[in-house]
Structures are given as structure tokens and as C-alpha cells.
Scaffold this active site. Structure first.
Site: not given
Ligand SMILES: Cc1cc2nc3c(=O)[nH]c(=O)nc-3n(C[C@H](O)[C@H](O)[C@H](O)COP(=O)(O)OP(=O)(O)OC[C@H]3O[C@@H](n4cnc5c(N)ncnc54)[C@H](O)[C@@H]3O)c2cc1C
Length: 821
Positions: A230, A261, A547
Site C-alpha cells: 500500500h 486522499y 435467531d
């Protein structure tokens, strides 16, 4: 020269990794009063990815929990000696779609107190005068964003940890992790081996940054991260900044359409971005991370060709970039996950926690991550819903390094792209397919992907029977087809056939299974053999952790069916709470069973003639029979509100069962349908979806699921709900999940939209969609309990306040007559 370390023999918690992540966890453990902590790093503190970070702290993320964690970080950084500069942050919108995205974010931010403002291009230029506003349509501005010095931050966090009793050892390589495997199926961490000796530990935290996968392997745990190179550059100083009180800071600036940026760096700039051609780094021939053993305090070679597009774009937005000298191009590796969110939580090895995969926002996240992890370690669960960051979201398919790489690459390369609702990722597909997949493909299925499974969203061939005029406005209408309405109506009017084989299926068995499930389920599930129960499992706060439906298949065998993406999560929750004396066994049997649902008023007419026995076992009951030539377990349940069955058969029979049902259905007008039709029907029936309508942050009473809850308590979470002996009636909840019907049927909420009453924002949409039978746009939202049925509300849909009304639910067949027919 490094001298041998005198390590303690034992510590309650050992943290591996002295980057910003490990430091923050140590700091928060100390803050919460845990003094028995050891922090280890194989080299110097910050010598992994942290030292070469660009230092931006942006808070806006894709979900409330994530953004709240970033907000926590900022609150903490303001109090630390880390050169924190609260300069604000601008995010530009240069296309109509991006403008809509910004408007959506600004509206959403209002629902949880993030002070995000919508600003004009002129205002953006006032704040960041170096900017050329050509093409800018609008921007968002967050005054509390900022930047800091990553090394100072880490040091400040470690100082706080030390003050709270934490012992820190640098130049201490962890070489192995010891497990206690005396209880079959319940491995537990019990210590770490280092180059200077062993430390016994109850909890080990893998905060190893890009080395986290390597450390995970020492414990037999897969941490699905990929190191990527990066880059960002730093320019020479070129402008006067003023000093002292007169110092004016530039805000940070992001231009996602140009992939770039900026932040100020003294009188110069730091500029970086997300390249379209990503560069995974240090992978071996199997795509597994293989970082050189001496890679500490080091950077990678400058890679100008890959940075060229970013550099070119930067000058379009900030023309001075063409004139100023670049002093450094920083190229450093960082750990990315396959979905660009953190990888946090306790692994399948008890006591072995992971906090890694920070995807180039680890500085921004560290404060919040540290708090969440410390709570998780000390209390057994975090104090808020962190499902999107939970390591358990990565199912077993992410054990494959090549699949992990494909997904991580796709998300890296599309990092700044707008992710429209319904957008489907493409990398690594198809991976998991149902036994009826070839049939779906031959019949024009539009597939979506969930947890690696190919699932039918709709069949293109049904589009002709639908109504194009019903296409929702804006984003909701993008990944949409008239087929959805046709499949919905076909099911309600005749019958629909759906492939639900991807449902996660778990088996809980053994002599202790019934007692155990009664302890962790809020409903009574240990009923007679053949009974099916809809239930939740609650955390200690009373929030909904799981759930699902449970079927008692045999005296000592229970079958749980839960959402496609939740199997790993639910299984690990169950395992964690199950007795370890061998009386309860837990297994994921998803792949063993195909599942097809046949629902609609004609379902019985279709199924009866091809079934070996009667279908009169009743609603919420299971029957064992044969359908055509196939042995089937039939569950009389529904997720769409119609008569029908979910038919489970061993996977090898699946293709035959699907064909038999399809053939038998032909004369009754059966329609094959997909998940989007199911979603529309379940909204009309008010069936809740975990991770959207219900999460670990909501109780069943708030969620309108009080009908599931045993009022005499005696299950986990009951106390928090005020249930149990002598506790009287539980307090009525302060907020409730409400059904809102919008006035404009073409305006469809996608989730997260603010809901206001009398001009005041009181809630946020959990899920929404169009109901093709009730012909209304439906949205669910938690609202204060005082907001009564019939109250007029407004929902912000892309900057337009659309009127609606709080309405009694379910909207469709409120007495449930069609289900029980
Ligand atoms: C070029 C670049 C720019 C970035 N810019 C930003 C930015 O602007 N904003 C932002 O928020 N984030 C940014 N990031 C990301 C940020 O730097 C990382 O997310 C963060 O530093 C990761 O911290 P960590 O603690 O997880 O890992 P690391 O800092 O890598 O720490 C892990 C530590 O574990 C240690 N370790 C590993 N194995 C062992 C072992 N076996 N035994 C003992 N110790 C071990 C290592 O020595 C290392 O010190 C950027 C990253 C890069 C590469």
C-alpha cells in the site's frame, strides 16, 4: 545486541504484537482493571505496519457499529500525547451517484450523532484552498476527523498499559502456542512459547498485523488475511502554515472518484490512494502469506508504475501536486481481509483471540478496537454488536488461501467504488453450489452469493410475468427485476418453489442436549419429538445473539436451521456455552442436506399426490416421508406467510427431489422463485432478519419477539430481561421495532435511513422493501415506545423526506390463517 529477556512464568493475558492494535488492547485491559497482562513483540514496538502508516483518522464507515468504534478512537486520541490534530475531513462527490451516496451518509449520520455535514464545492474549497473544484457536485464534512503520529499513539497507549500493570517485552519472538486438548472438541489455549521461554496464559491475543495468519497457524486457527503493498507519497513543504494559535490546518481530503486522499504534513502534503491493480505481497506458491522472518522496521521498494494513476489523479484535484517535489514514496505492507473489515474476536480455540486485518484503517480503528477486545476478553462478549467484524463471519471456505486472495483482491481494487444495494461480488465464484444448481443455471437464474453459496435471486425467465412499472426509484431499482414481483405473486396466488439449501444446519445431540438447549434458548425447545420451535439465544445483556428454528428430531437429537451466513457464528456461540463433559455434541451438517421450500395455497395439492404418507402433521411439526423416490424430512414452517413445507433430503437426492417437485407443480402453476421474492414476502409478514432487524443490541421484547420468551426465565439472558423467580413483570421496553408504511410506493428504503417524527430524528430503518401483495413500500425501524400506531413519520430517502405511517403488523394475513390452512 539484544539481551535475553526474563519473562514471567505466567500471565492471565498475553498479547502478541506491539503495533497499534496490541497496544490499544493492552491499554484498554489496564483501563478496565486487568493488571496481569504481558505484551510481546518480536522486534521494536510499531515495527510492523504501524510505523509507516499515513496517520489519517477518518470515522465514516459502512455501519453504525464500525463508525461508533472510530468515534471512540477519536475520543481517546484527544486525551493522549500523540500529536492529534482535529482538522476535519472532507469527502468529495463528483458524480450524481456519489452525490446520492453522500446524501445518504449525511442522513444516516444523524441517526447516531455523527456530526457529518453536507457542504457545497465552494465551502470545500474554502476549507481546502489547494483544491480545484472542477467536477465537484457536493461534499461531506466531518469536523472531528483528523490525523496523528502513529508511533506516538502506540507509545502513549503502551505507557497507559504499563501504568496499569502491563509488562512489555520487545525482541521476544513467539514461536509456538500451547493448547490444552484434554476435552475433545473444546481446545483451549494455555500458553505461548517464545525464544526466551514459555509463558502460561489463560488468554492469548493475536494482534500480529500482517503476521496474524502465521501466528494463527501456531494455534491451528485460520485468520483469513492477505498482506498487500500500500503506497502514499510525501511532498516537500511548499506553503506557510502559520504557527501557534494562528496555525490553520487543512482538513483531510478524500476524492473517491479519483481514488485519492490527502492530508497536510507540516507545510507539505501526504497523498495516497487505492490502486486499481492491487499488489498482494509475500505469498508462497499456494497463495499463503510467507512474510520474510526479518521483515520488521522495513519498507518495500518504491513502485512508481503502480502509483502512476493515483499520482496523475492527485494533480487533477490539487494542481500544485504537479509543481512540488516528492520527497518520499512510502510502500508498506498491510493486512487486508476478504471483505475489508476487521477480523476480531475469540476463535474456535477457547481463549485464543484475534485482532487483525485492519485494512489500512487500523490507526483510525485502534481506539475502538482496543475497547471492544478488552470487553470481549474480560466479560466474554463485547458491549455492542460487532458482527461485521467478527472472525466467525468467515466460514470454513476462507480456509482456502487462493479463495481468500481472490476476494481480498476484489475488495481492495474496488475500495472506493459505490457499493449499490444488491450488488454482488464476483471473485471466486461459483464456489458452493446446491444439488439443483445446474437446473437453476439452465433456467436463467440470476445468482447472488452468500458465504460462498450461489443462491437464486430471481429467474430472468419470470420477468415477463412481472410489471416493469413497479421498479423502485433510484438505487433500490438498480439490481432489481420485474421477476421478483412475479415470483412473489405466483407464490401467494398458486405456489412457489425455492432452493434454500444454503441454510446453515446444525445438529445438537447427546444425553445433555435437551437440558443444555433449554438453558440457552429463550423459548421452550425441549418439547415432544417432531416439534419445531422458533427461538432466540440471548447474550448476558438480553440481546439477540442467534435467531433460528429448532426441531426435536429424536429424544437426544435437535436440528437447528439458521441463516446461510450465520452457521459458523451460531455454532461457535453454542459450542462456547455447551457443557464440556461430553454430554452434548455439536456439528455443522449444512452440506449434508438439500432444502427446498414449497409454499403457497396450492402447496398441499402439489405435494400430497407424490408423498408416501399424509401431510397432516400440522403447523410447526416435522414429518418423515418419501417424496417421489426421495426420503424427505418435511418441516411445516414458512418464512413467507403461506401454507407449505421446507423439504430436507440428503444432498445426493437433491436434484431428483427438485425435479419431482417441479414436475408435480406444473399443473398447479408452480413458479420457481428466488431470495428477493422471499424477502418481499417476509417483510409483509413482519418476519425478522438477524443482523438487520435484530442484533445482539436488541432484546426480544424490543424486537417484538416477546411471544417467544419463556416468562418464567431460567435461560441465559433472562435476568437482563427482568425475568425469573421473584422478579415480577419485566419493564416495558423503551423502544420497539415498528412497521412503517410509506406513502409513495416507489420510494423504497434500503436500510439505515433516518426516521423522524415531528421533525426530530428518532430512529433508523433496519430493513425495507416493496410488498407486492399489499402494494406498499415497507420499512422497519426501532422507535421510542411512545410513538404509537398511526403516528405519521417521515423517512429520508436520498435527501427527500417521504411520509409514512407507523402501522400495525403484519400487514399481510395478520391472523395467520393462510399459514395454518
Ligand atoms: C502505507 C500504509 C498507509 C497506511 N495509512 C493509514 C492511515 O492513514 N490511517 C489508518 O488508520 N491506517 C493506515 N494504515 C494501516 C495501519 O498502519 C495498520 O492498520 C496498523 O498499523 C496495523 O496495526 P497492527 O497492530 O494490527 O499491526 P502491526 O503494526 O503490523 O503490528 C504487529 C506486530 O506484531 C509483531 N509480531 C508479529 N509476529 C510476531 C511473533 N511471532 N511474536 C511476537 N511479535 C510478533 C510484529 O513485530 C509487529 O510489530 C496504513 C498502512 C499502510 C501500509
Amino acid at each position: 545486541m539484544v539481551r535475553p529477556r526474563e519473562l514471567p512464568d505466567r500471565a492471565r493475558v498475553v498479547i502478541i504484537g506491539g503495533g497499534v492494535g496490541g497496544a490499544s488492547i493492552a491499554h484498554h485491559l489496564a483501563t478496565l482493571g486487568e493488571r496481569d497482562v504481558v505484551l510481546l513483540d518480536r522486534n521494536e514496538l510499531t515495527s510492523g505496519s504501524t510505523f509507516h502508516s499515513a496517520g489519517l483518522v477518518g470515522q465514516l464507515r459502512s455501519s453504525v457499529s464500525l463508525t461508533r468504534m472510530m468515534m471512540d478512537s477519536v475520543e481517546l486520541y484527544r486525551t493522549l500525547d500523540c500529536s492529534w490534530v482535529e482538522c476535519g475531513g472532507i469527502r468529495l462527490a463528483c458524480t450524481p451517484e456519489r452525490e446520492q451516496e453522500v446524501m445518504r451518509q449525511v442522513a444516516w449520520a444523524k441517526t447516531f450523532g455523527l456530526p457529518l455535514e453536507l457542504i457545497t464545492p465552494e465551502r470545500a474549497a474554502e476549507l481546502f484552498p489547494l483544491m480545484d473544484t472542477a467536477g465537484v457536485r457536493c461534499a461531506s464534512y466531518l469536523p472531528s476527523d483528523g490525523y496523528l503520529d502513529p508511533s506516538l499513539l502506540t507509545t502513549a497507549l503502551v505507557d497507559g498499559a504499563r501504568a496499569g500493570g502491563c509488562r512489555v517485552f520487545t525482541h521476544t519472538l513467539v514461536t509456538a502456542i500451547d493448547l490444552d486438548e484434554t476435552v475433545p472438541g473444546h481446545p483451549r489455549v494455555c500458553g505461548v512459547q517464545t525464544e526466551w521461554g514459555r509463558i502460561e496464559a489463560e488468554v492469548v491475543v493475536d494482534a500480529g498485523g500482517m503476521f496474524a495468519a502465521e501466528i494463527g497457524r501456531m494455534a491451528g486457527v485460520r485468520v483469513p488475511i492477505v498482506p498487500f503493498a500500500h503506497e502514499y507519497l510525501v511532498t516537500q513543504p511548499f506553503r506557510e502554515t502559520g504557527s501557534g494559535a494562528g496555525r490553520v490546518h487543512l482538513p483531510t481530503l478524500r476524492d473517491p472518484d479519483l481514488l485519492i486522499y490527502f492530508r497536510e504534513e507540516g507545510g507539505g502534503l501526504v497523498m495516497g490512494g487505492y490502486e486499481r491493480d492491487s499488489a498482494p505481497w509475500a505469498l508462497d506458491e499456494r497463495d499463503l502469506d510467507a512474510i520474510p522472518p526479518d521483515f520488521n522496521g522495513r519498507l518495500l521498494e518504491e513502485d512508481w508504475p503502480r502509483f502512476e494513476e493515483i499520482a496523475r489523479n492527485s494533480a487533477k484535484r490539487v494542481p500544485v501536486m504537479d509543481e512540488i517535489t516528492v520527497t518520499r514514496l512510502i510502500n508498506g505492507p498491510e493486512a487486508f481481509t476478504p471483505d475489508n473489515e476487521f477480523c476480531l474476536g475469540e476463535s474456535e480455540v477457547g481463549g485464543f483471540f484475534v485482532a487483525a486485518g485492519f485494512c489500512a484503517h487500523g490507526l483510525a480503528g485502534a481506539g475502538g478496537i482496543g475497547r471492544v477486545m478488552a470487553e470481549w476478553i474480560l466479560d466474554g462478549e463485547p458491549s455492542m454488536d460487532v458482527w461485521e467484524m467478527d472472525i466467525r463471519r468467515f466460514g470454513p471456505h476462507f480456509r482456502s488461501p487462493s479463495y481468500t486472495l481472490k476476494r481480498a483482491r476484489e475488495v481492495y481494487e474496488t475500495y472506493y467504488d459505490i457499493r449499490y444495494p444488491g450488488h454482488e461480488r464476483q471473485a471466486g465464484r461459483p464456489l458452493r453450489t446446491s444439488s439443483a444448481y445446474p437446473w437453476h443455471a439452465e433456467h436463467g437464474a440470476a445468482f447472488g452469493e452468500k458465504s460462498g453459496w450461489e443462491r437464486v435471486n430471481w429467474y430472468e425467465g419470470n420477468a415477463g410475468e412481472g410489471d416493469e412499472a413497479l421498479r423502485p426509484r433510484g438505487w433500490a431499482g438498480m439490481h432489481w427485476s420485474p421477476a421478483i414481483g412475479a415470483e412473489h405473486r405466483g407464490t401467494r396466488e398458486r405456489a412457489g418453489l425455492f432452493d434454500e439449501s444454503s441454510f446453515a444446519k446444525l445438529e445438537i445431540s447427546g444425553p445433555g442436549a435437551a437440558t443444555f438447549l433449554e438453558q440457552v434458548c429463550d423459548n421452550r425447545v425441549a418439547r415432544e419429538v417432531g416439534a419445531i420451535t422458533y427461538t432466540q439465544m440471548l447474550n448476558r445483556r438480553g440481546g439477540i445473539e442467534c435467531d433460528f428454528t429448532v426441531t426435536r428430531v429424536e429424544e437426544e437429537l435437535f436440528s437447528i436451521v439458521t441463516g446461510t451466513a450465520f452457521g459458523n457464528h451460531d455454532l461457535s456461540w453454542i459450542r462456547r456455552h455447551a457443557p464440556t463433559d461430553g454430554s452434548v455434541r455439536c456439528a455443522d451438517v449444512t452440506a449434508r442436506w438439500s432444502c427446498f421450500a414449497l409454499w403457497g395455497p396450492r402447496a398441499r395439492d402439489i405435494l400430497e399426490p407424490i408423498s408416501s404418507s399424509g401431510l397432516d402433521f400440522g403447523y410447526m411439526r416435522m414429518g418423515e416421508l418419501a417424496v417421489g423416490d426421495v426420503p424427505v424430512r418435511a418441516l411445516r414452517v414458512t418464512f413467507v406467510g403461506e401454507l407449505g413445507w421446507e423439504l430436507y433430503c440428503p444432498s445426493e437426492y437433491g436434484a431428483g427431489l427438485w425435479r419431482a417437485l417441479w414436475r408435480a407443480g406444473a399443473e398447479h402453476g408452480v413458479i420457481a422463485g428466488g431470495y428477493r421474492a422471499i424477502d418481499s414476502m417476509r417483510l409483509e409478514k413482519g418476519y425478522r432478519v438477524w443482523a438487520a432487524d435484530i442484533t445482539p443490541d436488541e432484546t426480544p421484547f424490543e424486537a417484538g419477539l416477546g411471544f417467544c420468551v419463556r416468562k418464567d426465565g431460567g435461560f441465559m439472558g433472562a435476568e437482563a430481561l427482568g425475568l425469573g423467580e421473584g422478579s415480577g413483570a419485566p419493564e416495558p421496553p423503551a423502544r420497539r421495532l415498528r412497521c412503517v408504511v410509506l406513502e409513495d410506493p416507489r420510494s423504497v428504503a434500503l436500510g439505515n435511513e433516518p426516521v423522524r417524527v415531528d421533525g426530530e430524528v428518532l430512529g433508523r430503518v433496519t430493513s425495507g422493501g416493496y410488498g407486492y401483495t399489499v402494494e406498499r413500500s415497507i420499512a422497519y425501524a426501532y422507535l421510542p415506545s411512545e410513538v404509537a400506531l398511526g403516528t405519521l413519520v417521515e423517512v429520508d430517502i436520498f435527501g427527500r423526506w417521504v411520509s409514512g405511517e407507523v402501522t400495525a403488523e403484519p400487514l399481510y394475513d395478520p391472523k395467520g390463517e393462510r399459514v395454518k390452512d
